[in-house]
Write a protein that holds these residues in place. Structure first.
Motif, PDB file in Angstrom:
ATOM      1  N   THR A 220       1.127  -1.158   0.189  1.00  0.00           N
ATOM      2  CA  THR A 220       0.278  -0.069  -0.315  1.00  0.00           C
ATOM      3  C   THR A 220       0.992   1.172   0.219  1.00  0.00           C
ATOM      4  O   THR A 220       0.745   2.119  -0.843  1.00  0.00           O
ATOM      5  CB  THR A 220      -0.782  -0.326   1.024  1.00  0.00           C
ATOM      6  OG1 THR A 220      -0.402   0.313   2.734  1.00  0.00           O
ATOM      7  CG2 THR A 220      -1.835  -1.286   1.700  1.00  0.00           C
TER       8      THR A 220
ATOM      9  N   GLN B 210      -5.199   3.983   1.862  1.00  0.00           N
ATOM     10  CA  GLN B 210      -5.097   2.739   3.374  1.00  0.00           C
ATOM     11  C   GLN B 210      -5.081   1.405   2.923  1.00  0.00           C
ATOM     12  O   GLN B 210      -5.838   1.290   1.052  1.00  0.00           O
ATOM     13  CB  GLN B 210      -6.248   3.393   4.139  1.00  0.00           C
ATOM     14  CG  GLN B 210      -5.792   4.959   4.416  1.00  0.00           C
ATOM     15  CD  GLN B 210      -4.527   4.446   5.158  1.00  0.00           C
ATOM     16  OE1 GLN B 210      -4.163   3.386   6.170  1.00  0.00           O
ATOM     17  NE2 GLN B 210      -3.036   5.749   4.993  1.00  0.00           N
ATOM     18  N   LEU B 211      -5.383   0.525   4.070  1.00  0.00           N
ATOM     19  CA  LEU B 211      -5.453  -0.648   2.942  1.00  0.00           C
ATOM     20  C   LEU B 211      -6.809  -0.770   2.708  1.00  0.00           C
ATOM     21  O   LEU B 211      -7.544  -1.259   1.907  1.00  0.00           O
ATOM     22  CB  LEU B 211      -5.263  -1.874   4.245  1.00  0.00           C
ATOM     23  CG  LEU B 211      -5.123  -2.822   3.549  1.00  0.00           C
ATOM     24  CD1 LEU B 211      -4.224  -3.292   2.207  1.00  0.00           C
ATOM     25  CD2 LEU B 211      -4.553  -3.957   4.310  1.00  0.00           C
ATOM     26  N   GLN B 212      -8.164   0.195   3.773  1.00  0.00           N
ATOM     27  CA  GLN B 212      -9.444  -0.122   3.453  1.00  0.00           C
ATOM     28  C   GLN B 212      -9.858   0.762   1.999  1.00  0.00           C
ATOM     29  O   GLN B 212     -11.646  -0.025   1.828  1.00  0.00           O
ATOM     30  CB  GLN B 212      -9.956   0.649   4.901  1.00  0.00           C
ATOM     31  CG  GLN B 212      -9.529  -0.314   5.909  1.00  0.00           C
ATOM     32  CD  GLN B 212      -8.365   0.061   6.499  1.00  0.00           C
ATOM     33  OE1 GLN B 212      -7.297   0.964   6.607  1.00  0.00           O
ATOM     34  NE2 GLN B 212      -7.750  -0.202   7.892  1.00  0.00           N
ATOM     35  N   ASP B 213      -8.839   1.325   1.269  1.00  0.00           N
ATOM     36  CA  ASP B 213      -9.595   2.090   0.516  1.00  0.00           C
ATOM     37  C   ASP B 213      -9.441   0.757  -0.792  1.00  0.00           C
ATOM     38  O   ASP B 213     -10.227   1.587  -2.083  1.00  0.00           O
ATOM     39  CB  ASP B 213      -8.730   3.501   0.722  1.00  0.00           C
ATOM     40  CG  ASP B 213      -9.176   4.237   1.133  1.00  0.00           C
ATOM     41  OD1 ASP B 213     -10.068   4.123   2.339  1.00  0.00           O
ATOM     42  OD2 ASP B 213      -7.717   5.002   1.440  1.00  0.00           O
TER      43      ASP B 213
ATOM     44  N   HIS C 291     -10.513  -1.795  -0.643  1.00  0.00           N
ATOM     45  CA  HIS C 291     -12.287  -2.574  -1.339  1.00  0.00           C
ATOM     46  C   HIS C 291     -12.746  -1.889  -3.041  1.00  0.00           C
ATOM     47  O   HIS C 291     -12.810  -0.553  -2.317  1.00  0.00           O
ATOM     48  CB  HIS C 291     -12.778  -2.731   0.043  1.00  0.00           C
ATOM     49  CG  HIS C 291     -14.160  -3.099  -0.380  1.00  0.00           C
ATOM     50  ND1 HIS C 291     -15.119  -3.027  -0.416  1.00  0.00           N
ATOM     51  CD2 HIS C 291     -14.667  -4.710   0.378  1.00  0.00           C
ATOM     52  CE1 HIS C 291     -16.342  -4.161   0.007  1.00  0.00           C
ATOM     53  NE2 HIS C 291     -15.775  -5.201   0.266  1.00  0.00           N
TER      54      HIS C 291
ATOM     55  N   ALA D 162     -15.393   1.032  -1.401  1.00  0.00           N
ATOM     56  CA  ALA D 162     -14.772   1.791  -0.389  1.00  0.00           C
ATOM     57  C   ALA D 162     -14.144   2.550  -1.697  1.00  0.00           C
ATOM     58  O   ALA D 162     -13.967   4.094  -1.537  1.00  0.00           O
ATOM     59  CB  ALA D 162     -13.998   1.333   0.246  1.00  0.00           C
TER      60      ALA D 162
END
Length: 138
Positions: free
Chosen positions: A47, A59-62, A64, A67
């Protein structure tokens, strides 16, 4: 991670691991933890490299898909415009489900004689059954 396992199943898995690996179990656990740490470090490095290449803070969540679309393709006004009709439907559905739940509780209370105090036996408690003593029988 183990939301669907109860304590008995976790204990059985630990006992099975102990039987399979025996004295090597601490080494196997440390190797597994080291692998998880390496995977996390690799994901963080990936990332960071991706953020540096794209020139944005990712970010890692972004990563998805939902997202990503929400953050990079939709503005806040577009997201609010999409959510508004759906939020109204959700609120109406929630109110309907709540009212049906309350009605079902009322019906269950009306039908179940055990839930009404004093109604099941006519208000009087049954007489106690006398105990038979073995001394009386001999």
């Amino acid at each position: 991670m183990f939301d669907n396992l109860n304590w008995w199943e976790i204990g059985a898995l630990l006992l099975l691991a102990l039987l399979i690996f025996g004295d090597r179990l601490p080494a196997v656990i440390s190797d597994g933890l080291r692998m998880v740490r390496n995977l996390r470090r690799m994901a963080t490095n990936a990332t960071t490299d991706l953020s540096r290449e794209l020139g944005t803070d990712i970010q890692l969540q972004d990563l998805h898909p939902k997202a990503f679309v929400r953050k990079h393709l939709l503005s806040e006004e577009d997201e609010a415009a999409i959510r508004k009709p759906l939020q109204g439907v959700y609120d109406n559905l929630r109110a309907d489900v709540t009212s049906v739940h309350e009605e079902l509780k009322d019906v269950a209370t009306a039908v179940d004689p055990a839930s009404r105090p004093g109604k099941a036996t006519g208000g009087a408690s049954p007489a106690p059954v006398p105990r038979v003593s073995y001394d009386d029988a001999t």
